[in-house]
Design an enzyme around this catalytic site. Structure first.
Site, PDB file in Angstrom:
ATOM      1  N   CYS A   2      -2.183  18.100  -6.327  1.00 29.35           N
ATOM      2  CA  CYS A   2      -1.694  19.305  -7.010  1.00 29.35           C
ATOM      3  C   CYS A   2      -0.268  19.666  -6.600  1.00 29.35           C
ATOM      4  O   CYS A   2       0.122  19.469  -5.454  1.00 29.35           O
ATOM      5  CB  CYS A   2      -2.599  20.475  -6.696  1.00 29.35           C
ATOM      6  N   ARG A  27       2.799  12.338  -7.291  1.00 28.84           N
ATOM      7  CA  ARG A  27       1.735  12.616  -6.333  1.00 28.84           C
ATOM      8  C   ARG A  27       0.357  12.413  -6.936  1.00 28.84           C
ATOM      9  O   ARG A  27      -0.632  12.378  -6.204  1.00 28.84           O
ATOM     10  CB  ARG A  27       1.867  14.056  -5.839  1.00 28.84           C
ATOM     11  N   TRP A  74      -4.982  18.105  -9.749  1.00 31.83           N
ATOM     12  CA  TRP A  74      -5.824  16.933  -9.472  1.00 31.83           C
ATOM     13  C   TRP A  74      -7.224  17.500  -9.269  1.00 31.83           C
ATOM     14  O   TRP A  74      -7.471  18.245  -8.322  1.00 31.83           O
ATOM     15  CB  TRP A  74      -5.316  16.204  -8.229  1.00 31.83           C
ATOM     16  N   ASN A  99      -3.095  25.372  -5.039  1.00 32.87           N
ATOM     17  CA  ASN A  99      -3.387  24.069  -4.424  1.00 32.87           C
ATOM     18  C   ASN A  99      -4.382  24.319  -3.299  1.00 32.87           C
ATOM     19  O   ASN A  99      -4.260  25.323  -2.595  1.00 32.87           O
ATOM     20  CB  ASN A  99      -2.132  23.470  -3.787  1.00 32.87           C
ATOM     21  N   GLY A 100      -5.309  23.401  -3.097  1.00 29.58           N
ATOM     22  CA  GLY A 100      -6.261  23.546  -1.994  1.00 29.58           C
ATOM     23  C   GLY A 100      -7.673  23.758  -2.510  1.00 29.58           C
ATOM     24  O   GLY A 100      -7.955  23.532  -3.698  1.00 29.58           O
ATOM     25  N   GLU A 478      -5.803  -3.966   4.264  1.00 29.73           N
ATOM     26  CA  GLU A 478      -4.769  -3.355   3.423  1.00 29.73           C
ATOM     27  C   GLU A 478      -4.619  -4.129   2.105  1.00 29.73           C
ATOM     28  O   GLU A 478      -4.439  -3.525   1.037  1.00 29.73           O
ATOM     29  CB  GLU A 478      -3.435  -3.309   4.205  1.00 29.73           C
ATOM     30  N   LYS A 482      -5.190  -2.484  -1.555  1.00 33.80           N
ATOM     31  CA  LYS A 482      -4.182  -2.525  -2.618  1.00 33.80           C
ATOM     32  C   LYS A 482      -4.813  -3.028  -3.908  1.00 33.80           C
ATOM     33  O   LYS A 482      -4.612  -2.457  -4.969  1.00 33.80           O
ATOM     34  CB  LYS A 482      -3.002  -3.438  -2.260  1.00 33.80           C
ATOM     35  N   GLU A 485      -7.319  -0.455  -5.399  1.00 34.38           N
ATOM     36  CA  GLU A 485      -6.661   0.769  -5.869  1.00 34.38           C
ATOM     37  C   GLU A 485      -6.051   0.600  -7.258  1.00 34.38           C
ATOM     38  O   GLU A 485      -6.183   1.487  -8.090  1.00 34.38           O
ATOM     39  CB  GLU A 485      -5.500   1.142  -4.932  1.00 34.38           C
ATOM     40  N   HIS A 501     -22.272 -12.953   9.221  1.00 31.12           N
ATOM     41  CA  HIS A 501     -23.209 -11.860   9.492  1.00 31.12           C
ATOM     42  C   HIS A 501     -23.461 -11.006   8.245  1.00 31.12           C
ATOM     43  O   HIS A 501     -23.904  -9.877   8.357  1.00 31.12           O
ATOM     44  CB  HIS A 501     -22.686 -10.985  10.634  1.00 31.12           C
ATOM     45  N   LYS A 600      -1.302  10.604  -4.756  1.00 33.24           N
ATOM     46  CA  LYS A 600      -0.345  10.104  -3.765  1.00 33.24           C
ATOM     47  C   LYS A 600      -0.488  10.851  -2.450  1.00 33.24           C
ATOM     48  O   LYS A 600      -0.460  10.272  -1.381  1.00 33.24           O
ATOM     49  CB  LYS A 600       1.075  10.290  -4.333  1.00 33.24           C
TER      50      LYS A 600
HETATM   51  C1  G6P Z   1      -3.607   8.724  -0.300  1.00 33.23           C
HETATM   52  C2  G6P Z   1      -2.589   7.738  -0.839  1.00 33.23           C
HETATM   53  C3  G6P Z   1      -2.492   6.545   0.101  1.00 33.23           C
HETATM   54  C4  G6P Z   1      -2.179   6.997   1.511  1.00 33.23           C
HETATM   55  C5  G6P Z   1      -3.174   8.045   2.003  1.00 33.23           C
HETATM   56  C6  G6P Z   1      -2.714   8.688   3.294  1.00 33.23           C
HETATM   57  O1  G6P Z   1      -4.874   8.169  -0.366  1.00 33.23           O
HETATM   58  O2  G6P Z   1      -2.947   7.316  -2.139  1.00 33.23           O
HETATM   59  O3  G6P Z   1      -1.475   5.673  -0.358  1.00 33.23           O
HETATM   60  O4  G6P Z   1      -2.208   5.902   2.367  1.00 33.23           O
HETATM   61  O5  G6P Z   1      -3.290   9.097   1.046  1.00 33.23           O
HETATM   62  O6  G6P Z   1      -1.540   9.403   3.041  1.00 33.23           O
HETATM   63  P1  G6P Z   1      -0.413   9.707   4.087  1.00 33.23           P
HETATM   64  O7  G6P Z   1       0.638  10.436   3.286  1.00 33.23           O
HETATM   65  O8  G6P Z   1      -1.039  10.596   5.122  1.00 33.23           O
HETATM   66  O9  G6P Z   1       0.072   8.439   4.657  1.00 33.23           O
END
Ligand code: G6P
Length: 605
Positions: A2, A27, A74, A99-100, A478, A482, A485, A501, A600
């Site tokens: 948001c 975001r 969001w 927001n929140g 990671e 990726k 996502e 396992h 984001k």
């Molecule tokens: C969200 C984003 C990720 C990010 C995570 C942590 O899930 O989509 O890309 O790694 O938040 O965010 P930060 O800003 O704390 O690294």
């Protein structure tokens, strides 16, 4: 996630509100809206499409005004639908964005319903709008101070009243909110970036602050209602960096920016010294006996990688915890531990809460590795290392990750030095290797055509397995993150030794198995794991190093990275995984920069 923008001016503010929303778009959001004070009435436009569509709607309806608020939402409470989009109105008198998350919204809703309020949305936000209306005394500033006392949870709000045309009131607790100072006009936003190009004079509101915004006045009271002065800072939000340039997507641009981002992050580092992390770092590093890393998402994986470095190189015990778990766990606090938060945004609600939880438990030594110099995370930690990745727009984090790793490696070396485990020769060799990273990454980026060929095969799959060992297990995690996502392919990562396992049961000809296989001490072990996959018909996609003896053959595809990079190898090996995810998503036609359901910056729990 948001975003909030608000303004009180003597000119039409719709362009400022819309531009602000556009700057916050990256975001992640699923609906947006704007409300204005127009000729003694509240007017609004809301949309479940992009901000550009909202802008067209505003133009079509000839909406303009001097006072107003705007929001990107969001969804948390209630589906992403127009009637749930902010601003919310109460009795055509109060307009509010939020927001929140308000935790006592059910209870307040019941109370307000008995008072005759009719709810049009499923949001917790509409509850605040009606609450403000119900408590309205004719003085919005005073009313908001009283109304927010009844809220449990996290919020940043911006609100205005039909009856007070030149006033917007803001309040924050748990979610960020800033004030932008102009000349005879003032602004509110959830992030200084939203006001880039409008004003660079910024006040960061503190927890519990309520602000009264008028044309010639910005008046702030703290959580006890006491008037306070907050420092006005000059903030140069990076306006240019939001341009896409010649790239098709921000994610692609950001992957290719990594050599520059790392060299910027290393700029000015002539030698390893604790001062890199702040004036007090030497004393703190001397005292601490362990490290506790707290983070979420991609930042958590950089923390996992750092654990291998910190324990092996500095000889310091390092624990890494997912912030959202740590904050609710009865852990054993160690006041001699250095608490390290890692965050691209510096705003992630769970990471901030985990930091505060650690502090409340008496863990006073805190450091953040963060990409946002003015964020709450930086302000609340004793020490900080600011990565210089620049604004990261793509929801899937790339350059933030590799610059975090760069900062974490510097931290490892500084700790090693203090613990007497880094002599001058070793320091010089490590710094030399770090400085070579940008050109090493450029060489990896040149592998893109080979990766595109793999991506075409991946785009037809629905599952993928990623394997790595040691330092590269977090890199496998990671890589899988990726891929899932942005391409929506179900991807899991395992430390290769765990294959037998459980995950081996999933391996068939249909299962591509991506293996991160640098030529390190684990390579022979990893080769055995790869045999286990091949024996079950699984197809291997191996990222090897130039000097390793892994060759392509039936069911084994190999891409070689130009060189083996020792301890810094994770920073190189993640890059082809980013490219693989990007090109697979591209081939599947997904919205790469704004993947469904993700944000984001996750500013709610
Ligand atoms: C969200 C984003 C990720 C990010 C995570 C942590 O899930 O989509 O890309 O790694 O938040 O965010 P930060 O800003 O704390 O690294």
């Amino acid at each position: 996630m948001c975003g909030i923008v608000g303004a009180v001016a003597q000119r039409n503010i719709t362009p400022i509100l819309v531009e602000g929303l556009k700057r916050l778009e990256y975001r992640g959001y699923d609906s947006c809206g704007v409300a204005l004070h127009v000729n003694g009435k509240l007017e609004r436009a809301r949309s479940t499409a992009r901000v550009a569509e909202l802008e067209k709607q505003i133009e079509k309806e000839h909406l303009s005004g001097f006072t107003g608020i705007a929001h990107t939402r969001w969804a948390t409470h209630g589906a992403p639908a127009s009637h749930n989009a902010h601003p919310h109105f109460s009795r055509d008198r109060i307009a509010l964005v939020h927001n929140g998350i308000i935790e006592n919204h059910d209870e307040l809703r019941d109370e307000l319903k008995t008072l005759g309020y009719v709810f049009e949305s499923q949001t917790d936000t509409e509850v605040i709008a009606h609450l403000v209306d119900h408590m309205y005394t004719g003085d919005l500033f005073e009313t908001v101070q009283q109304a927010t006392k009844r809220l449990v949870g996290a919020f940043a709000i911006a609100v205005f009243s039909r009856d007070e045309p030149h006033r917007v009131v803001g309040a924050r607790r748990g979610s960020p909110l800033i004030v932008g100072i102009g000349d005879g006009e003032n602004f509110l936003a959830s992030d200084a970036l939203a006001l880039a190009g409008t004003t660079d004079q910024i006040i960061y509101l503190e927890e519990g602050d309520v602000v009264d915004l008028q044309l010639q006045r910005v008046w702030i009271v703290d959580e006890n209602g006491k008037p306070v002065q907050r420092e006005v800072k000059t903030v140069h939000a990076h306006t240019g960096a939001v341009e896409l340039g010649p790239y098709r997507h921000y994610m692609q641009k950001e992957i290719f920016e990594q050599p520059r981002a790392i060299s910027d992050t290393l700029e000015g580092i002539a030698s390893i010294t604790p001062d890199i992390f702040g004036d007090k770092a030497y004393g703190i590093f001397k005292k601490i006996d362990s490290v506790l890393i707290l983070a979420c998402g991609t930042s958590y994986y950089s923390g996992m990688t750092a654990k291998y470095w910190i324990e092996a190189i500095a000889g310091v015990t390092c624990n890494v915890e997912i912030a959202s778990e740590y904050r609710y766990r009865d852990s054993v606090p160690n006041p001699n531990s250095l608490v390290v938060t890692i965050s691209q945004s510096g705003e992630t609600a769970d990471t901030l809460a985990a930091l505060r939880h650690a502090q409340a438990q008496g863990m006073r030594h805190t450091l953040t590795i963060c990409n946002a110099a003015t964020s709450a995370m930086v302000r609340e930690c004793e020490l900080a290392y600011i990565t210089r990745a620049g604004v990261e727009v793509g929801v899937a984090s790339t350059k933030a990750f590799t610059t975090q790793l760069t900062g974490l490696f510097l931290l490892t070396l500084a700790l090693a030095q203090i613990k007497g485990r880094l002599n001058d020769e070793q320091e010089a060799a490590q710094l030399k290797a770090m400085r070579h990273l940008p050109s090493a990454i450029s060489a990896v980026l040149a592998l893109e055509p080979q990766i595109i060929a793999w991506a075409e095969a991946f785009a037809r799959k629905e599952n993928a397995l990623f394997l790595g060992r040691g330092l590269h297990y977090p890199i496998a995690l990671e890589g899988a993150l990726k891929l899932k996502e942005i391409s929506y392919i179900h991807a899991e990562a395992y430390p290769a030794g765990e294959l037998k396992h459980g995950p081996l049961a999933l391996v068939t000809q249909e299962m591509p198995v991506v293996t991160v296989a640098p030529n390190d001490s684990m390579i022979e072990k990893l080769k055995s794991n790869m045999q286990e996959v091949r024996a079950r018909g699984g197809e291997l996609y191996v990222f090897a190093d130039a000097d390793s003896r892994i060759t392509s053959g039936e069911g084994v595809h190999v891409i070689r990275l130009p060189e083996h990079y020792g301890l810094l190898s994770p920073i190189l090996h993640v890059v082809p995984l980013q490219l693989l995810a990007y090109h697979t998503a591209l081939a599947r036609g997904t919205d790469v920069d704004k993947p469904r359901n993700l944000a984001k910056s996750v500013t709610v729990e």
